[in-house]
Design an enzyme around this catalytic site. Sequence first.
Site, PDB file in Angstrom:
ATOM      1  N   SER A 136       0.841  -1.203   0.000  1.00  0.00           N
ATOM      2  CA  SER A 136       0.000   0.000   0.000  1.00  0.00           C
ATOM      3  C   SER A 136       0.871   1.245   0.000  1.00  0.00           C
ATOM      4  O   SER A 136       1.988   1.245   0.546  1.00  0.00           O
ATOM      5  CB  SER A 136      -0.848  -0.020   1.275  1.00  0.00           C
ATOM      6  OG  SER A 136      -1.392   1.256   1.528  1.00  0.00           O
ATOM      7  N   TYR A 161      -2.026  -0.876  11.020  1.00  0.00           N
ATOM      8  CA  TYR A 161      -2.258  -1.444   9.679  1.00  0.00           C
ATOM      9  C   TYR A 161      -1.088  -1.096   8.743  1.00  0.00           C
ATOM     10  O   TYR A 161      -0.496  -1.955   8.100  1.00  0.00           O
ATOM     11  CB  TYR A 161      -3.585  -0.931   9.088  1.00  0.00           C
ATOM     12  CG  TYR A 161      -3.646  -1.086   7.596  1.00  0.00           C
ATOM     13  CD1 TYR A 161      -3.844  -2.339   7.025  1.00  0.00           C
ATOM     14  CD2 TYR A 161      -3.440   0.000   6.739  1.00  0.00           C
ATOM     15  CE1 TYR A 161      -3.855  -2.499   5.648  1.00  0.00           C
ATOM     16  CE2 TYR A 161      -3.443  -0.151   5.368  1.00  0.00           C
ATOM     17  CZ  TYR A 161      -3.648  -1.405   4.825  1.00  0.00           C
ATOM     18  OH  TYR A 161      -3.639  -1.550   3.465  1.00  0.00           O
ATOM     19  N   LYS A 165       2.037  -3.466   6.799  1.00  0.00           N
ATOM     20  CA  LYS A 165       2.401  -3.481   5.371  1.00  0.00           C
ATOM     21  C   LYS A 165       3.897  -3.178   5.214  1.00  0.00           C
ATOM     22  O   LYS A 165       4.599  -3.803   4.419  1.00  0.00           O
ATOM     23  CB  LYS A 165       1.560  -2.460   4.595  1.00  0.00           C
ATOM     24  CG  LYS A 165       0.094  -2.844   4.478  1.00  0.00           C
ATOM     25  CD  LYS A 165      -0.097  -3.979   3.489  1.00  0.00           C
ATOM     26  CE  LYS A 165      -1.351  -4.783   3.749  1.00  0.00           C
ATOM     27  NZ  LYS A 165      -1.518  -5.950   2.878  1.00  0.00           N
TER      28      LYS A 165
HETATM   29  N1  UFG Z   1     -12.674  11.180   3.602  1.00  0.00           N
HETATM   30  C1  UFG Z   1     -13.690  12.016   3.986  1.00  0.00           C
HETATM   31  N2  UFG Z   1     -14.820  11.454   4.504  1.00  0.00           N
HETATM   32  C2  UFG Z   1     -14.978  10.118   4.667  1.00  0.00           C
HETATM   33  C3  UFG Z   1     -13.922   9.260   4.268  1.00  0.00           C
HETATM   34  C4  UFG Z   1     -12.787   9.838   3.744  1.00  0.00           C
HETATM   35  O1  UFG Z   1     -13.595  13.243   3.866  1.00  0.00           O
HETATM   36  O2  UFG Z   1     -16.031   9.665   5.155  1.00  0.00           O
HETATM   37  C5  UFG Z   1     -11.463  11.768   2.992  1.00  0.00           C
HETATM   38  C6  UFG Z   1     -10.177  11.477   3.770  1.00  0.00           C
HETATM   39  O3  UFG Z   1      -9.984  12.456   4.756  1.00  0.00           O
HETATM   40  C7  UFG Z   1      -9.141  11.527   2.646  1.00  0.00           C
HETATM   41  C8  UFG Z   1      -9.897  11.002   1.427  1.00  0.00           C
HETATM   42  O4  UFG Z   1     -11.281  11.180   1.725  1.00  0.00           O
HETATM   43  O5  UFG Z   1      -8.749  12.845   2.397  1.00  0.00           O
HETATM   44  C9  UFG Z   1      -9.654   9.526   1.131  1.00  0.00           C
HETATM   45  O6  UFG Z   1      -9.894   8.780   2.321  1.00  0.00           O
HETATM   46  P1  UFG Z   1      -9.999   7.177   2.301  1.00  0.00           P
HETATM   47  O7  UFG Z   1     -10.330   6.751   3.688  1.00  0.00           O
HETATM   48  O8  UFG Z   1     -10.888   6.731   1.212  1.00  0.00           O
HETATM   49  O9  UFG Z   1      -8.538   6.735   1.870  1.00  0.00           O
HETATM   50  P2  UFG Z   1      -7.156   6.984   2.624  1.00  0.00           P
HETATM   51  O10 UFG Z   1      -6.277   7.643   1.625  1.00  0.00           O
HETATM   52  O11 UFG Z   1      -7.285   7.618   3.929  1.00  0.00           O
HETATM   53  O12 UFG Z   1      -6.730   5.487   2.908  1.00  0.00           O
HETATM   54  C10 UFG Z   1      -6.370   4.633   1.856  1.00  0.00           C
HETATM   55  C11 UFG Z   1      -6.629   3.195   2.216  1.00  0.00           C
HETATM   56  C12 UFG Z   1      -5.750   2.758   3.351  1.00  0.00           C
HETATM   57  C13 UFG Z   1      -4.338   3.107   3.071  1.00  0.00           C
HETATM   58  C14 UFG Z   1      -4.208   4.568   2.719  1.00  0.00           C
HETATM   59  C15 UFG Z   1      -2.819   4.979   2.340  1.00  0.00           C
HETATM   60  O13 UFG Z   1      -7.954   3.012   2.602  1.00  0.00           O
HETATM   61  O14 UFG Z   1      -5.851   1.363   3.452  1.00  0.00           O
HETATM   62  O15 UFG Z   1      -5.047   4.862   1.610  1.00  0.00           O
HETATM   63  O16 UFG Z   1      -2.397   4.236   1.263  1.00  0.00           O
HETATM   64  F1  UFG Z   1      -3.598   2.874   4.178  1.00  0.00           F
END
Ligand code: UFG
Length: 351
Positions: A136, A161, A165
């Site tokens: 990841s 998590y 990885k």
């Molecule tokens: N976000 C919101 N509201 C929500 C969910 C997310 O505003 O309800 C925002 C987050 O703050 C972020 C973006 O949307 O700015 C993307 O968030 P995600 O949770 O979809 O994805 P992340 O980048 O936080 O996490 C993903 C994977 C993880 C991994 C990470 C880094 O889900 O498994 O990328 O690679 F660890």
Amino acid sequence: MADETRNILVTGGAGYIGSHTVLELLNADFQVVVIDNLSNAFRGKGHEKPECILRVEKLANKQVIFIDCDITNKKSLNDIFQKHKFFCVIHFAALKAVGESCTIPLEYYKVNVAGTLNLLEVMREYNLKRIIYSSSATVYGVPKKLPLTEEMETGNCTNPYGKTKFMVEEILKDLCSSDKAWSVISLRYFNPVGAHQSGQIGEDPNGIPNNLMPFIAQVSVGKREFLSVYGKDYETPDGTGVRDYIHILDLASGHVKALIYQKTKNPLGFQAINLGSGNGYSVLEVINAFEKASSKKIPYKIVDRRSGDIASSYSDASLAQKLLDWVAVKNIDDMCADTWNWQQKNPNGYN
Ligand code: UFG
């Protein structure tokens, strides 16, 4: 004589990324054995196989062998290797929720790290030294520079998590240094979203979705009232978090390309490869794209930042192009249209 280079073991093949990859493998004429403990998948009605695998089989018009197996159980892994001969293992099986990993870290280390060690030990015993690992972009921690390239420093992960990885990548590197016969490709995924265009398979999160796209999808069909946007004061063009979203089918095809690379070039040692589109989209841009694809309004509220989130993350995916001849071909509109199609057809996922 049977072509043994076609036999692939896919761990965690009943998950979101796993199931789409299994479909692409079948379409590319590989024979697939899926193992999964069904911790995040439903069995088909009156069936031993998970519903998503039944649907994959229908889409591909081919069968897979499914074995209910937990990678923390070394004996059952051993039984599988005794019965089947594989060319390569694609290893997805893992726990993956960032927030949950902070509340039950031991489970995360047990499945993601100890489970992988079991798998590697059994592989070594059967002299199978080819693996494609599901890593990841989280291994980069807080990016010092963007876009992220594979040689940048890893570690400094903010949650268990992410640490699992990172740790497994370190284990794989050490393994490759100790024994030059191993061929390890660690695919570092950015943000996988979307679904197969048929709407038959897609992401089916357990409970309240942690990730942006499945949450938006549930808002779009009225399962959730509104989306919470985590922060509007980041150093990004519109203040919301920027990520590199990649269509799940592009991601799946990246695995097939990695496998073909192993078959044709026989690369030895540890190789990390980013799988991303190279483009960053903000939360508000994703909302807009989804509204356009679905003709639905997505109500949202700006709330505080989510702890552990970073402002921006996107990939330099040129190494994947160079080594694997792979590029992401689907754009944000495809990602939203396919998510919407899947969500509409399966408002309750596979259940
Ligand atoms: N976000 C919101 N509201 C929500 C969910 C997310 O505003 O309800 C925002 C987050 O703050 C972020 C973006 O949307 O700015 C993307 O968030 P995600 O949770 O979809 O994805 P992340 O980048 O936080 O996490 C993903 C994977 C993880 C991994 C990470 C880094 O889900 O498994 O990328 O690679 F660890």
